[in-house]
Motif scaffolding. Structure first.
Motif, PDB file in Angstrom:
ATOM      1  N   LYS A 141      81.966  64.982  31.451  1.00  0.00           N
ATOM      2  CA  LYS A 141      82.177  63.765  30.672  1.00  0.00           C
ATOM      3  C   LYS A 141      83.606  63.726  30.127  1.00  0.00           C
ATOM      4  CE  LYS A 141      80.456  61.084  26.755  1.00  0.00           C
ATOM      5  NZ  LYS A 141      79.421  60.956  25.705  1.00  0.00           N
ATOM      6  N   ILE A 142      84.101  64.868  29.662  1.00  0.00           N
ATOM      7  CA  ILE A 142      85.463  64.943  29.132  1.00  0.00           C
ATOM      8  C   ILE A 142      86.469  64.556  30.217  1.00  0.00           C
ATOM      9  CG2 ILE A 142      87.239  66.504  28.242  1.00  0.00           C
ATOM     10  CD1 ILE A 142      84.941  68.079  26.895  1.00  0.00           C
ATOM     11  N   ILE A 143      86.279  65.098  31.423  1.00  0.00           N
ATOM     12  CA  ILE A 143      87.169  64.771  32.543  1.00  0.00           C
ATOM     13  C   ILE A 143      87.085  63.284  32.869  1.00  0.00           C
ATOM     14  CG2 ILE A 143      87.606  65.134  35.000  1.00  0.00           C
ATOM     15  CD1 ILE A 143      86.642  68.008  34.634  1.00  0.00           C
ATOM     16  N   PHE A 144      85.847  62.774  32.968  1.00  0.00           N
ATOM     17  CA  PHE A 144      85.637  61.364  33.319  1.00  0.00           C
ATOM     18  C   PHE A 144      86.378  60.443  32.352  1.00  0.00           C
ATOM     19  CE2 PHE A 144      83.346  57.349  33.155  1.00  0.00           C
ATOM     20  CZ  PHE A 144      83.152  57.052  34.497  1.00  0.00           C
ATOM     21  N   GLU A 145      86.297  60.754  31.058  1.00  0.00           N
ATOM     22  CA  GLU A 145      86.884  59.875  30.054  1.00  0.00           C
ATOM     23  C   GLU A 145      88.395  60.013  29.942  1.00  0.00           C
ATOM     24  OE1 GLU A 145      84.598  60.730  26.554  1.00  0.00           O
ATOM     25  OE2 GLU A 145      83.029  59.284  27.115  1.00  0.00           O
ATOM     26  N   LYS A 146      88.943  61.104  30.451  1.00  0.00           N
ATOM     27  CA  LYS A 146      90.403  61.293  30.412  1.00  0.00           C
ATOM     28  C   LYS A 146      91.093  60.595  31.581  1.00  0.00           C
ATOM     29  CE  LYS A 146      90.873  65.505  27.667  1.00  0.00           C
ATOM     30  NZ  LYS A 146      91.700  64.837  26.650  1.00  0.00           N
ATOM     31  N   LEU A 147      90.378  60.432  32.677  1.00  0.00           N
ATOM     32  CA  LEU A 147      90.966  59.788  33.855  1.00  0.00           C
ATOM     33  C   LEU A 147      90.930  58.273  33.721  1.00  0.00           C
ATOM     34  CD1 LEU A 147      89.221  61.898  36.656  1.00  0.00           C
ATOM     35  CD2 LEU A 147      91.653  61.944  36.080  1.00  0.00           C
ATOM     36  N   PRO A 148      91.828  57.564  34.402  1.00  0.00           N
ATOM     37  CA  PRO A 148      91.691  56.106  34.484  1.00  0.00           C
ATOM     38  C   PRO A 148      90.314  55.790  35.069  1.00  0.00           C
ATOM     39  CG  PRO A 148      93.823  56.795  35.316  1.00  0.00           C
ATOM     40  CD  PRO A 148      93.040  58.048  35.090  1.00  0.00           C
ATOM     41  N   ARG A 149      89.627  54.807  34.513  1.00  0.00           N
ATOM     42  CA  ARG A 149      88.221  54.600  34.851  1.00  0.00           C
ATOM     43  C   ARG A 149      87.985  54.389  36.350  1.00  0.00           C
ATOM     44  NH1 ARG A 149      83.516  53.790  32.050  1.00  0.00           N
ATOM     45  NH2 ARG A 149      81.932  52.532  33.083  1.00  0.00           N
ATOM     46  N   HIS A 150      88.818  53.591  37.005  1.00  0.00           N
ATOM     47  CA  HIS A 150      88.583  53.322  38.426  1.00  0.00           C
ATOM     48  C   HIS A 150      88.752  54.585  39.269  1.00  0.00           C
ATOM     49  CE1 HIS A 150      92.983  53.022  38.252  1.00  0.00           C
ATOM     50  NE2 HIS A 150      93.007  53.151  39.569  1.00  0.00           N
ATOM     51  N   ILE A 151      89.670  55.451  38.863  1.00  0.00           N
ATOM     52  CA  ILE A 151      89.866  56.714  39.586  1.00  0.00           C
ATOM     53  C   ILE A 151      88.685  57.645  39.317  1.00  0.00           C
ATOM     54  CG2 ILE A 151      91.283  58.803  39.731  1.00  0.00           C
ATOM     55  CD1 ILE A 151      93.719  57.047  39.164  1.00  0.00           C
ATOM     56  N   ALA A 152      88.239  57.695  38.064  1.00  0.00           N
ATOM     57  CA  ALA A 152      87.100  58.544  37.702  1.00  0.00           C
ATOM     58  C   ALA A 152      85.858  58.144  38.479  1.00  0.00           C
ATOM     59  CB  ALA A 152      86.833  58.448  36.206  1.00  0.00           C
ATOM     60  N   ILE A 153      85.608  56.856  38.604  1.00  0.00           N
ATOM     61  CA  ILE A 153      84.415  56.390  39.320  1.00  0.00           C
ATOM     62  C   ILE A 153      84.490  56.761  40.796  1.00  0.00           C
ATOM     63  CG2 ILE A 153      83.212  54.305  40.094  1.00  0.00           C
ATOM     64  CD1 ILE A 153      83.835  53.140  37.286  1.00  0.00           C
ATOM     65  N   ASN A 154      85.675  56.653  41.392  1.00  0.00           N
ATOM     66  CA  ASN A 154      85.827  57.037  42.798  1.00  0.00           C
ATOM     67  C   ASN A 154      85.574  58.531  42.996  1.00  0.00           C
ATOM     68  OD1 ASN A 154      86.451  54.543  43.984  1.00  0.00           O
ATOM     69  ND2 ASN A 154      88.584  54.681  43.375  1.00  0.00           N
ATOM     70  N   ILE A 155      86.145  59.353  42.121  1.00  0.00           N
ATOM     71  CA  ILE A 155      85.987  60.808  42.244  1.00  0.00           C
ATOM     72  C   ILE A 155      84.540  61.223  41.997  1.00  0.00           C
ATOM     73  CG2 ILE A 155      86.586  63.034  41.205  1.00  0.00           C
ATOM     74  CD1 ILE A 155      89.389  61.875  40.683  1.00  0.00           C
ATOM     75  N   PHE A 156      83.968  60.711  40.925  1.00  0.00           N
ATOM     76  CA  PHE A 156      82.597  61.084  40.584  1.00  0.00           C
ATOM     77  C   PHE A 156      81.601  60.501  41.587  1.00  0.00           C
ATOM     78  CE2 PHE A 156      84.578  62.650  36.889  1.00  0.00           C
ATOM     79  CZ  PHE A 156      83.686  63.504  36.241  1.00  0.00           C
ATOM     80  N   GLY A 157      81.969  59.404  42.218  1.00  0.00           N
ATOM     81  CA  GLY A 157      81.128  58.847  43.276  1.00  0.00           C
ATOM     82  C   GLY A 157      81.023  59.792  44.459  1.00  0.00           C
TER      83      GLY A 157
END
Length: 216
Positions: free
Chosen positions: A187-203
């Protein structure tokens, strides 16, 4: 879980010739493959189930469940939900998502959710943006599912829109609940990244890597 409106419509769902009523969950083909199901098989969220007990008994669903567990040495992807995924095949009434409005529907927009979870076309054909948005706006049952974001009412820092409603119901009971501090590293990583990039990576993690490393 919290019920926010009458469940009469859910209770009156027609299960005359079907054993199970459940909402779909947003999983890709690898999850079906792990359960040895057709790649396009419908996978459910087991948080809310409507079961025709007459058909359950008549069709020996309990015996089928035990047989499946034995064949897999008691190890199935997502435990009880994986077992139910197998049992409901060709015997499922797909329910409106308002009857099992999971955390992900509140945490992501529809386009973000689809990009993150990468579900099969069978899911998006039925659970359209309009249907999910209606579930979020007018939920009947809100199911506080776990995820790396962990936005459940009893978690410190939770922002779930039904957090206060849950606590109001809790305060009417004799139960007590200690708030938990369970902020995950993800969650910490997800919230530190730009949201669109986080969603792509976590996807990618969710759709392709998780089913490889969490097959049971």
């Amino acid at each position: 879980m919290i019920i926010t409106a009458s469940i009469e419509e859910l209770w009156n769902s027609d299960l005359s010739n079907i054993t199970f009523g459940a909402c779909l969950d947003a999983f890709g083909e690898l999850y079906s493959k792990n359960l040895k199901l057709p790649l396009n098989a419908n996978l459910i969220n087991s948080g809310v189930l409507l079961i025709n007990l007459v058909r359950w008994r008549f069709n020996y669903k309990e015996s089928q469940a035990i047989k499946i567990l034995k064949e897999n040495n008691g190890k199935l992807q997502q435990a009880d939900q994986g077992l139910l995924d197998i049992l409901v095949q060709n015997d499922l009434k797909i329910l409106d998502p308002k009857f099992n409005c999971i955390n992900g529907y509140f945490e992501f927009s529809y386009s973000e959710w689809i990009k993150y979870r990468k579900p099969k076309k069978a899911y998006t054909d039925i659970y359209t943006a309009h249907l999910i948005q209606n579930a979020v706006t007018n939920p009947v049952i809100v199911y506080f599912t776990s995820s790396f974001l962990n936005d459940r009412p009893w978690i410190l820092g939770a922002k779930h829109p039904y957090k206060e409603s849950w606590f109001r119901e809790l305060n009417k009971s004799t139960l007590t609940m200690k708030m938990l501090d369970q902020t995950s590293f993800l969650k910490i990583i997800f919230e530190k990244l730009p949201r669109h990039i986080a969603i792509n990576i976590f996807g990618i993690l969710q759709a392709y890597l998780r089913p490889i490393f969490k097959r049971t």
